[in-house]
Design a protein around this motif. Structure first.
Motif, PDB file in Angstrom:
ATOM      1  N   ILE A 217     143.126 -53.780  -1.063  1.00 12.06           N
ATOM      2  CA  ILE A 217     143.670 -52.995   0.054  1.00 12.06           C
ATOM      3  C   ILE A 217     144.691 -53.827   0.822  1.00 12.06           C
ATOM      4  N   MET A 218     145.916 -53.304   0.928  1.00 13.32           N
ATOM      5  CA  MET A 218     147.018 -54.041   1.561  1.00 13.32           C
ATOM      6  C   MET A 218     147.775 -53.216   2.583  1.00 13.32           C
ATOM      7  N   GLY A 220     147.850 -49.556   5.370  1.00  8.76           N
ATOM      8  CA  GLY A 220     147.048 -48.625   6.143  1.00  8.76           C
ATOM      9  C   GLY A 220     146.758 -47.334   5.409  1.00  8.76           C
ATOM     10  N   GLY A 221     147.688 -46.904   4.544  1.00  7.04           N
ATOM     11  CA  GLY A 221     147.446 -45.707   3.754  1.00  7.04           C
ATOM     12  C   GLY A 221     146.262 -45.863   2.824  1.00  7.04           C
ATOM     13  N   GLN A 222     146.067 -47.070   2.302  1.00  6.52           N
ATOM     14  CA  GLN A 222     144.901 -47.330   1.458  1.00  6.52           C
ATOM     15  C   GLN A 222     143.614 -47.310   2.280  1.00  6.52           C
ATOM     16  N   ILE A 223     143.692 -47.791   3.521  1.00  6.74           N
ATOM     17  CA  ILE A 223     142.531 -47.713   4.404  1.00  6.74           C
ATOM     18  C   ILE A 223     142.156 -46.259   4.625  1.00  6.74           C
ATOM     19  N   ALA A 224     143.172 -45.408   4.852  1.00  8.67           N
ATOM     20  CA  ALA A 224     142.915 -43.978   5.023  1.00  8.67           C
ATOM     21  C   ALA A 224     142.231 -43.400   3.787  1.00  8.67           C
ATOM     22  N   GLY A 230     134.661 -41.976   1.930  1.00 14.96           N
ATOM     23  CA  GLY A 230     133.312 -42.191   2.428  1.00 14.96           C
ATOM     24  C   GLY A 230     133.015 -43.534   3.037  1.00 14.96           C
ATOM     25  N   ALA A 231     133.997 -44.434   3.074  1.00 17.52           N
ATOM     26  CA  ALA A 231     133.773 -45.736   3.696  1.00 17.52           C
ATOM     27  C   ALA A 231     133.834 -45.615   5.214  1.00 17.52           C
ATOM     28  N   ALA A 232     133.123 -46.505   5.892  1.00 16.89           N
ATOM     29  CA  ALA A 232     133.170 -46.569   7.345  1.00 16.89           C
ATOM     30  C   ALA A 232     134.262 -47.513   7.829  1.00 16.89           C
ATOM     31  N   ALA A 233     134.668 -48.448   6.957  1.00 20.65           N
ATOM     32  CA  ALA A 233     135.707 -49.419   7.297  1.00 20.65           C
ATOM     33  C   ALA A 233     136.225 -50.022   6.000  1.00 20.65           C
ATOM     34  N   ALA A 234     137.341 -50.735   6.104  1.00 20.94           N
ATOM     35  CA  ALA A 234     137.942 -51.404   4.952  1.00 20.94           C
ATOM     36  C   ALA A 234     137.964 -52.901   5.198  1.00 20.94           C
ATOM     37  N   GLN A 235     137.678 -53.664   4.151  1.00 19.61           N
ATOM     38  CA  GLN A 235     137.733 -55.125   4.239  1.00 19.61           C
ATOM     39  C   GLN A 235     138.927 -55.625   3.445  1.00 19.61           C
ATOM     40  N   LEU A 236     139.781 -56.443   4.094  1.00 17.78           N
ATOM     41  CA  LEU A 236     140.999 -56.954   3.479  1.00 17.78           C
ATOM     42  C   LEU A 236     140.977 -58.477   3.477  1.00 17.78           C
ATOM     43  N   GLY A 237     141.246 -59.074   2.330  1.00 18.29           N
ATOM     44  CA  GLY A 237     141.314 -60.519   2.224  1.00 18.29           C
ATOM     45  C   GLY A 237     142.712 -61.008   1.951  1.00 18.29           C
ATOM     46  N   THR A 238     143.270 -60.637   0.801  1.00 24.71           N
ATOM     47  CA  THR A 238     144.604 -61.093   0.412  1.00 24.71           C
ATOM     48  C   THR A 238     145.646 -60.729   1.460  1.00 24.71           C
ATOM     49  N   ALA A 239     145.504 -59.588   2.097  1.00 20.78           N
ATOM     50  CA  ALA A 239     146.462 -59.172   3.130  1.00 20.78           C
ATOM     51  C   ALA A 239     146.535 -60.184   4.261  1.00 20.78           C
ATOM     52  N   PHE A 240     145.402 -60.836   4.588  1.00 18.21           N
ATOM     53  CA  PHE A 240     145.374 -61.819   5.669  1.00 18.21           C
ATOM     54  C   PHE A 240     145.635 -63.234   5.182  1.00 18.21           C
TER      55      PHE A 240
END
Length: 362
Positions: A217-218, A220-224, A230-240
């Protein structure tokens, strides 16, 4: 978001805990201050080292944050395979003018000592990778006021997480950078990972816990998209990873968008466990021969990776990265959270606009 996660962060954006010195306090604090949930990675640190980072983070932000722990690993019986791999790496050691590490440097990553610190000095969130803690551990953390998450890479693993009594599941798709959080490291399962959206659907129908989606996930559209799935939130690693607050080496940050590194691959070359990184010389030459031996191989290659990083040699480093690495943005972490939130809002509004059209055939 579920009410529990809403209490932890205003925005459904979680900064993944990236071990090896990437998820430093300044990164986690910047994410927290921007309304996301920042994480420290306790993996490969001593219990005191973890505690000192927690103290530093608390001096930088009063907002909720998380700490990630690695689960202890079972004994590895085939020591001969590690010895063969060490012989293969002898040329690397000579090239970087260093010694190979001791593969018997420890298997539990100081798990019990770290748990003791987190129970004596509770933090808002604790997550677990590489397995499921006991119900006693999860209950003890809950009594101390800590929200718990455990990574799962299959629906069966998610069910084990729910049965153990965790508060939420981190659903890790095969697209994710760094180590896959499989509960059992079975070499015959290599290459069988499931993509995030398919995995979310499977796990959503298997457990009733809140889900945090992770993997590639990189934007905001992917977070949407994962929220809609069905997810409550998204976790991003490479983006940060590419942010100035990240503790990653400069050569690692640059490699994310360097045209020399065109793809990622799951490999055991650096640690003995499947982990996704940019394909470089080390991965190509040693990946096919690395045994399924974690953390033995991690300890063995540690001096090589450090020497390569010191020399600025991206071809000898573990360049952990998810499949979306080419979309990395060199923005300050707090600004990145704001941009992601704006993209999420725009994507959500676009989806809402689509709902004004009548169904096909109406």
């Amino acid at each position: 978001m579920s009410s529990a996660l809403t209490d932890l962060c205003a925005r459904p954006i979680v900064q993944a805990p990236m071990a090896g010195g990437v998820s430093v306090p300044r990164l986690a604090a910047a994410v927290c201050e921007a309304g996301g949930l920042g994480f420290l990675a306790a993996g490969y640190k001593t219990a005191d080292g973890m505690y000192q980072e927690i103290k530093e983070l608390r001096s930088l932000t009063a907002r909720p944050f998380g700490v990630n722990l690695f689960m202890p690993q079972p004994e590895y019986a085939e020591t001969g395979a590690v010895e063969v791999y060490a012989h293969q790496l002898a040329g690397e050691a000579a090239w970087y003018d260093t010694e190979l590490g001791d593969p018997e440097s420890g298997r539990d990553d100081g798990y019990d000592a770290k748990l003791a610190v987190l129970l004596d000095n509770p933090v808002p969130v604790v997550s677990f990778h590489f397995g499921v803690p006991s119900r006693d551990v999860l209950d003890s953390l809950r009594r101390s006021g800590t929200f718990t998450l455990v990574t799962a890479t299959t629906a069966e693993e998610a069910l084990a997480v729910e049965r153990a009594g965790a508060d939420a599941v981190i659903v890790q798709g095969v697209e994710a950078g760094g180590h896959q959080g499989t509960h059992r490291d079975l070499q015959e399962h290599d290459g069988s990972g499931v993509g995030l959206l398919a995995l979310l659907a499977q796990i959503r129908e298997t457990v009733s816990l809140p889900l945090v989606a992770a993997g590639g996930i990189m934007r905001g559209g992917q977070i949407a998209a994962v929220l809609a799935a069905g997810a409550a939130a998204a976790q991003l690693g490479t983006a940060f990873l590419a942010t100035p607050e990240s503790g990653a080496a400069a050569v690692h940050k640059q490699a994310l968008t360097n045209p020399l590194f065109v793809r990622t691959e799951l490999t055991r070359a650096f640690s003995g466990r499947p982990a996704r990184g940019l394909v470089n010389r080390f991965l190509r030459e040693h990946g096919p021969y690395a045994p399924a031996a974690y953390p033995e191989v991690h300890h063995l290659t540690s001096p090589l990776r450090k020497a390569a990083a010191k020399a600025g040699d991206a071809q000898g480093m573990a360049l952990w990265a998810g499949q979306g690495h080419r979309m990395a943005r060199e923005l300050p972490a707090g600004q990145l959270v704001e941009v992601l939130a704006a993209e999420l809002d725009a994507a959500t509004a676009a989806l809402s606009a689509l709902s004004v059209f009548p169904p096909a055939g109406a």
